[in-house]
Design an enzyme around this catalytic site. Structure first.
Site, PDB file in Angstrom:
ATOM      1  N   ASP A 249       0.832  -1.193   0.000  1.00  6.80           N
ATOM      2  CA  ASP A 249       0.000   0.000   0.000  1.00  6.80           C
ATOM      3  C   ASP A 249       0.877   1.259   0.000  1.00  6.80           C
ATOM      4  O   ASP A 249       0.678   2.178  -0.803  1.00  6.80           O
ATOM      5  CB  ASP A 249      -0.884  -0.081   1.260  1.00  6.80           C
ATOM      6  CG  ASP A 249      -1.599   1.193   1.588  1.00  6.80           C
ATOM      7  OD1 ASP A 249      -2.454   1.605   0.791  1.00  6.80           O
ATOM      8  OD2 ASP A 249      -1.314   1.792   2.649  1.00  6.80           O
TER       9      ASP A 249
ATOM     10  N   GLU B 166      -1.871  -4.857  -4.095  1.00  8.40           N
ATOM     11  CA  GLU B 166      -0.945  -4.174  -3.187  1.00  8.40           C
ATOM     12  C   GLU B 166       0.110  -5.150  -2.668  1.00  8.40           C
ATOM     13  O   GLU B 166       1.300  -4.830  -2.627  1.00  8.40           O
ATOM     14  CB  GLU B 166      -1.721  -3.545  -2.022  1.00  8.40           C
ATOM     15  CG  GLU B 166      -2.622  -2.396  -2.482  1.00  8.40           C
ATOM     16  CD  GLU B 166      -3.469  -1.792  -1.368  1.00  8.40           C
ATOM     17  OE1 GLU B 166      -3.962  -0.682  -1.552  1.00  8.40           O
ATOM     18  OE2 GLU B 166      -3.650  -2.449  -0.316  1.00  8.40           O
TER      19      GLU B 166
END
Lengths: 228, 228
Positions: free
Chosen positions: B53, B125
């Site tokens: 992320d 991610e």
């Protein structure tokens, strides 16, 4: 203008010497100053702040991932958000002598912006964005290893209290107890949850929050308050 | 297990060859699978997702900062959040053939998790987090330069509509008009704003939102709906 004293301090304390001093100047320039002094041609720090925000997020995530192997994703996330917040970054900015260096417009100066936490956070992010552009991620990590990482290691940002766990430990010290959280009400726009905490069939407390998890924490907190 | 076909495809299409294949496997392992197959010893992707992320946030911020010099901080932020969102990342995951490779538990499989957007976002991610750990930021940027950056350049994520600006342009095409947004109600816990849009003293519409800005946008949107 960023002071010679500060530039020297960056060098001696943190071994930071900007290749492009304009980036350093930009990181310390508030829009109110840039507007008042168009003749200087210095841009305000907002774009550096946009970048620095992401630079700090990754540097700190990477540090936590590598050095706190025993934490799960939820604990890592909680710790990261304890570090990456206005209070924390403002505190760093203050500690490293940033406030005195900020180029501020007259109105903002009078309004006390120099000690405004959101502004100090912005400048801390912008400084790290400038350092990243000037010398790359390694330089940022070196700066953080001298400043922020030691505070992480010292436990300053350890996961904040988890009231549900605390309550469970308190209630179950003499053996298992049935603990239920029941959603009483869920409002839309924006969502607002009310949760009821039922222990062995007896309603103990209620909590409200913007999601179920937060409402449960509030209910547990309230129960702890009654029980302790 | 991530398929040989997929591993080959990563190599031929994106020149990605993992030094540590365990990281790739971890990126595609959902907790439901890890729980059902403790004998494999594969961890779920959640910690890689935590890291990935932040990796994506920085890679994309850096790309936008360097390549969209004319945008201001607000425009950059809006564009970044158009890219870094569930829909977008899920779409990438789908496009690159990620769903078929996810290790899922039986219950989650039955529940249709393989096409759940939040799960696809997580895996996208986690994959970038794994690539970052395995080969550093440059490898991530290379992957994105073949996949995501071209879509950015093509304008897929250009700043979304700003209803307030659109309304202002519509109302003021024949000259200045006084446009006011008045807060009618502000609720706490969580905050919910109701805003009234007043044009030349006449109430035109209302909007609600979790902050004043969002409520103003809603009011402008509603007014545009009435006017167009």
């Amino acid at each position: 203008m960023v002071s010679t004293k500060f530039i020297k301090r960056l060098d001696t304390k943190y071994k930071i010497r900007f290749n492009n001093p304009k980036l350093l100047e930009e990181a310390f320039t508030h829009s109110s100053y840039a507007n008042e002094h168009p003749e200087n041609g210095t841009r305000d720090y907002e774009k550096l702040e946009f970048l620095g925000d992401a630079v700090l997020e990754l540097a700190i995530s990477d540090y936590l991932y590598r050095n706190f192997r025993n934490l799960n994703e939820g604990e890592l996330t909680r710790m990261r958000s304890n570090i990456v917040d206005t209070e924390g970054f403002a505190e760093f900015a203050q500690k490293f002598g940033f406030p005195a260096e900020i180029n501020l417009g007259h109105g903002e100066e009078k309004a006390g912006a120099r000690s405004r936490k959101t502004l100090l956070e912005d400048v801390f992010e912008a400084f790290n964005g400038a350092l990243f552009l000037d010398q790359g991620m390694e330089a940022v990590e070196h700066f953080l290893s001298l400043t922020v990482y030691p505070l992480i290691d010292a436990g300053k940002f350890d996961a904040s209290r988890d009231y549900k766990t605390d309550l469970q430990e308190l209630l179950q010290q003499d053996g298992p107890v049935k603990i239920e959280y029941e959603v009483l009400k869920e409002e839309q726009l924006p969502s607002n949850f009310t949760v009821q905490l039922v222990v062995n069939g007896k309603v103990l407390s209620e909590g409200q929050g913007h999601n179920k998890k937060a409402a449960e924490q509030e209910a547990a907190k309230s129960a702890l308050g009654k029980l302790n």
